[in-house]
Scaffold this motif. Structure first.
Motif, PDB file in Angstrom:
ATOM      1  N   ILE A 131       0.816  -1.219   0.000  1.00  0.00           N
ATOM      2  CA  ILE A 131       0.000   0.000   0.000  1.00  0.00           C
ATOM      3  C   ILE A 131       0.849   1.268   0.000  1.00  0.00           C
ATOM      4  CG2 ILE A 131      -1.906  -1.142   1.196  1.00  0.00           C
ATOM      5  CD1 ILE A 131      -0.953   0.236   3.779  1.00  0.00           C
ATOM      6  N   PHE A 154       3.054   4.491  -1.049  1.00  0.00           N
ATOM      7  CA  PHE A 154       2.868   5.492  -2.096  1.00  0.00           C
ATOM      8  C   PHE A 154       3.888   5.333  -3.222  1.00  0.00           C
ATOM      9  CE2 PHE A 154       3.642   9.827  -3.802  1.00  0.00           C
ATOM     10  CZ  PHE A 154       2.381  10.050  -4.343  1.00  0.00           C
ATOM     11  N   ASN A 190       5.159   2.618  -4.604  1.00  0.00           N
ATOM     12  CA  ASN A 190       4.712   1.639  -5.593  1.00  0.00           C
ATOM     13  C   ASN A 190       3.460   2.103  -6.325  1.00  0.00           C
ATOM     14  OD1 ASN A 190       6.733  -0.275  -5.397  1.00  0.00           O
ATOM     15  ND2 ASN A 190       5.738  -1.407  -3.756  1.00  0.00           N
ATOM     16  N   GLN A 191       2.647   2.914  -5.684  1.00  0.00           N
ATOM     17  CA  GLN A 191       1.490   3.472  -6.384  1.00  0.00           C
ATOM     18  C   GLN A 191       1.935   4.390  -7.512  1.00  0.00           C
ATOM     19  OE1 GLN A 191      -1.362   5.285  -3.771  1.00  0.00           O
ATOM     20  NE2 GLN A 191      -1.466   3.523  -2.393  1.00  0.00           N
ATOM     21  N   TRP A 211       1.354   4.059 -11.774  1.00  0.00           N
ATOM     22  CA  TRP A 211       0.824   5.035 -12.723  1.00  0.00           C
ATOM     23  C   TRP A 211       1.558   4.980 -14.060  1.00  0.00           C
ATOM     24  CZ3 TRP A 211       1.086   9.674  -8.782  1.00  0.00           C
ATOM     25  CH2 TRP A 211       0.140   9.460  -7.769  1.00  0.00           C
TER      26      TRP A 211
END
Length: 308
Positions: free
Chosen positions: A147, A149, A151-152, A156
């Motif tokens: 969870i 940021f 890797n988020q 994208w």
């Protein structure tokens, strides 16, 4: 003549008073000097004594002197000690090199006036305000594999999630970047203070002679700023070698059996509080201390050379 006057006029007290008045700067500073020396010398002496013993477990139990056995055991340990030495040096060299490069670049940019410069300076100081433990916890959440940021953001752009701190191959480089994020502002402040104090006459003369921006920086700015650069390098190198909070909070005592971020600080902590090997830990701390002193001597010699 009163007793007080007689006492003051005695030769011994007169000489003592004259000596104290003549050396008053040392007399007034003596309590602070003695206090600092006591804080430094006594722990160092006790650590040195322990390093020659087989102290372990309860420190209250009797221990025997093994003299140099602890030092031999540590210096011949190719499993954890020497890898920890190389990790410490790699962490220090890479992190400090990036901090000095980025710090110089940003300091040169911030030297020139631009809109919102004060707001940028305030924002730049924010990493220095937070405690190292808070910084480590924040980045631990950012690099969380599921969870986090980081890797988020990669998602994208269609990039697969990374292990960051949990992956042995990327753990140390990731923590180097965190150290760069936190301590580059301090390097910027030091270099910016040095840049602001430089005279402009040499810059104007070089500009009139047709020197480019790079030539003015390399042949004019950099030589005049050498003493400040070495001072910043000295402070950050010693501090980077002693990094503990960031590494311990994010990876504990080395991240399990792989010990992928186990520097000398983490290894000494593990010997003391995980294995209760106080004699071995004391020997390791002294070796570590001598390594830091060696780096300090080298950088100090370079600073003296720069000042000449």
């Amino acid at each position: 003549m009163t007793a007080t006057t007689t006492l003051r006029n005695t030769p011994v007290l007169t000489r003592a008073s004259d000596w104290a008045n003549k050396h008053r700067k040392w007399v007034l500073a003596a309590p602070a000097i003695i206090f600092v020396l006591a804080l430094m010398v006594l722990p160092l002496a006790y650590t040195m004594v322990l390093s020659f013993t087989d102290a372990q477990g309860s420190i209250q139990r009797a221990f025997d002197f093994v003299w140099l056995d602890n030092y031999v055991s540590i210096l011949t340990d190719t499993t954890r000690f020497w890898p920890a030495v190389w990790r410490t040096l790699i962490f220090t060299v890479v992190a400090v090199s990036l901090e000095m490069t980025l710090g110089m670049a940003v300091a040169l940019l911030m030297r020139k006036p631009f809109m919102g410069r004060r707001a940028v300076r305030v924002a730049m100081l924010l990493p220095l305000v937070a405690t190292p433990v808070a910084v480590a916890m924040m980045w631990l959440l950012i690099f969380e594999p599921t969870i986090g940021f980081a890797n988020q953001v990669l998602g994208w752009f269609g990039i697969a999630p990374q292990g960051w701190i949990s992956d042995p191959a990327t753990a140390l480089p990731t923590l180097m970047l965190v150290d760069v994020w936190q301590w580059t502002p301090m390097v910027i402040l030091i270099l910016l203070a040095g840049l602001v104090g430089l005279p402009e006459e040499q810059q104007e003369a070089a500009r009139i002679d047709g020197a480019s921006n790079w030539q003015r920086f390399w042949h004019v700015t950099l030589p005049m700023l050498k003493s400040t650069i070495i001072a910043a390098l000295l402070l950050r190198s010693i501090d980077a070698m002693k990094t503990f909070d960031l590494l311990y909070v994010t990876k504990g005592t080395g991240g399990g059996s792989s010990h992928e971020v186990e520097t000398l600080n983490i290894y000494a902590y593990a010997l003391s509080f995980d294995y209760n090997e106080y004699g071995m830990a004391s020997a390791l701390v002294l070796i570590y201390f001598l390594l830091i002193v060696a780096v300090l001597v080298v950088l100090t010699m370079r600073r003296k050379g720069a000042q000449r």
